[in-house]
Design an enzyme around this catalytic site. Structure first.
Site, PDB file in Angstrom:
ATOM      1  N   HIS A 115       0.834  -1.208   0.000  1.00 29.04           N
ATOM      2  CA  HIS A 115       0.000   0.000   0.000  1.00 29.04           C
ATOM      3  C   HIS A 115       0.867   1.257   0.000  1.00 29.04           C
ATOM      4  CE1 HIS A 115      -3.512  -2.447   0.355  1.00 29.04           C
ATOM      5  NE2 HIS A 115      -3.164  -2.900   1.557  1.00 29.04           N
ATOM      6  N   ASP A 162      -5.023  -7.920  -3.579  1.00 29.25           N
ATOM      7  CA  ASP A 162      -5.369  -7.675  -2.194  1.00 29.25           C
ATOM      8  C   ASP A 162      -6.725  -8.280  -1.814  1.00 29.25           C
ATOM      9  OD1 ASP A 162      -5.381  -6.773   0.393  1.00 29.25           O
ATOM     10  OD2 ASP A 162      -5.478  -4.651  -0.080  1.00 29.25           O
TER      11      ASP A 162
END
Length: 447
Positions: free
Chosen positions: A270, A321
């Protein structure tokens, strides 16, 4: 096994689309690459553009059960997380095997040949270990093999429910008590797969919320001892940064740096809300950064400084993800398109840079540096994308890469060879109807 494929076009080093390319496969490796040749006798034809295998560098397989069920009403990451915990409570090794197999088959259909599974759902209800303490991890390894993927199983250390907070509710399934007990269990998993070429046992620090800094060195030592990848969620949320600064007078990146968790085998996942110092520390340590744009926008996380990180020295990779979408072409173009929205300018990322992030850079961050490139000796991963679909029609040799990155979807992948094994032919997985597999696996889990 010796098989020769003839590609109408192929993306070859140093980043050039070449026509009429014969690729000879010897077992799980590429034996020879010959550009500009007519189809050899007996060769299997691959239409469109053939690429190296894509690498999905951040996956939580069980999140696939949330798709379409968390898209109503208002909320944020923290409200979404409660729905995710509800799914985690329903899983056991058999159910996880079925779900992960179907999810990985969906990845294969999208051209993914290697996945990094950020695995923290370790134990049974109430935190009670299974008879085999690594039963859930073994289910993921078996699922990847059935679906035809290599896997970097990132056994994740998860000790606290927040900075200074004990695990509670479904989180107790994630914890081992302390880092030493985590390492003992993870060591057993690594020993079980020692010598396996298609499995890399790595480690993950879930986040600064979940691993106290004084215990991080155990996870770092494990990764060094096994020469495996080390990943961590980093600065996904502003609230995470604020809590970290309040507790440690440092950002998450600084905490990881101070405890030896950054470096060439490390990946910051991220990396959305970074300071200039954070960017310099990640780049200076040549840590990889994994962007997951479809999840980051789905959860209203924000847009990370991907181009600045690459320019600072951090190889950028991509991940699906939360499985809101499994499509690395969408992840790749979102890196560029999201930066356009933030900056008001176009052209931060050439298509070839994004394709490198989806292939060679990603494979390296998983511990497979000999993949992601169509050269002799590399893993025999061939992903062929149609150039005649409604999305890609009109592509030429000069525009093929841009057409794939900025217009193609996972549905345009028609053939996948993974480690020498043909796992997708004419858009169909060797396991059969992947949609049916998903429906069957998801039925008992839908929240």
């Amino acid at each position: 096994m010796h098989v020769t494929y003839w590609c109408e076009m192929a993306w070859l080093p140093p980043g050039e689309v070449v026509e009429s390319v014969a690729v000879a496969i010897e077992g799980s490796r590429i034996g020879d690459v010959r550009p500009g040749v007519p189809p050899p006798p007996g060769a299997e034809r691959l239409a469109g553009l053939t690429l190296p295998g894509l690498a999905n560098c951040h996956s939580h397989a069980f999140h696939r059960a949330l798709r379409g069920h968390t898209q109503t009403g208002r909320g944020d990451f923290w409200s979404w997380r409660e729905r995710m915990y509800a799914v985690a409570e329903t899983l056991d090794p058999d159910r996880y095997l079925a779900l992960a197999t179907a999810t990985y088959a969906e990845m294969a259909l999208a051209g993914i040949t290697a996945v990094a599974e950020f695995h923290y759902l370790h134990h049974g209800p109430g935190g009670t270990p299974y008879a085999d303490p690594n039963a859930m991890g073994e289910a993921l390894v078996e699922a990847a093999r059935r679906a035809g993927l290599r896997i970097a199983l990132l056994d994740t250390c998860y000790l606290t429910g927040g900075i200074g907070d004990a695990l509670a509710g479904p989180q107790v399934r994630f914890g081992d008590g302390d880092a030493e007990r985590w390492a003992a269990r993870a060591d057993a998993l690594a020993r079980a797969h020692e010598g396996a070429r298609d499995v890399e046992i790595g480690a993950a620090i879930h986040s600064v919320r979940a691993v106290p800094p004084e215990q991080m060195h155990v996870v770092v030592d494990f990764a060094h001892r096994h020469t495996g990848p080390l990943h961590a969620h980093v600065s996904e949320q502003r609230a995470e940064n604020e809590a970290c600064v309040e507790a440690y007078a440092a950002t998450p990146v600084q905490v990881l740096h101070d405890h030896g968790a950054l470096g060439p085998r490390s990946t910051a996942v991220h990396a959305t809300h970074l300071s200039d110092v954070d960017v310099a520390l990640l780049g200076g340590s040549t840590s990889h950064v994994c962007m997951c744009p479809t999840t980051e926008r789905d959860l209203a996380d924000g847009v990370g400084p991907a181009r600045r990180l690459l320019d600072a020295g951090s190889p950028v990779t991509l991940g699906s993800d939360s499985q809101a979408v499994i499509d690395l072409f969408e992840e790749a173009r979102a890196v560029e398109l999201d930066e356009r929205l933030v900056t008001g300018e176009r052209g931060h990322w050439p298509a070839a840079d994004l394709l490198h992030a989806a292939t060679a850079a990603g494979q390296a961050s998983l511990g497979f540096p000999d993949a992601g490139c169509l050269v002799p000796g590399a893993w025999a991963d061939l992903v062929s994308v149609r150039l005649d679909s409604v999305r890609t029609a009109g592509a030429t040799r000069a525009s093929a890469v841009a057409s794939v990155i900025f217009a193609a979807t996972a549905a345009d992948v028609h053939s996948v060879v993974s480690g020498g094994r043909r796992v997708v032919t004419d858009g169909r997985h060797v396991l059969g109807d992947a949609g049916a597999l998903l429906r069957e696996a998801l039925a008992p889990l839908i929240p």
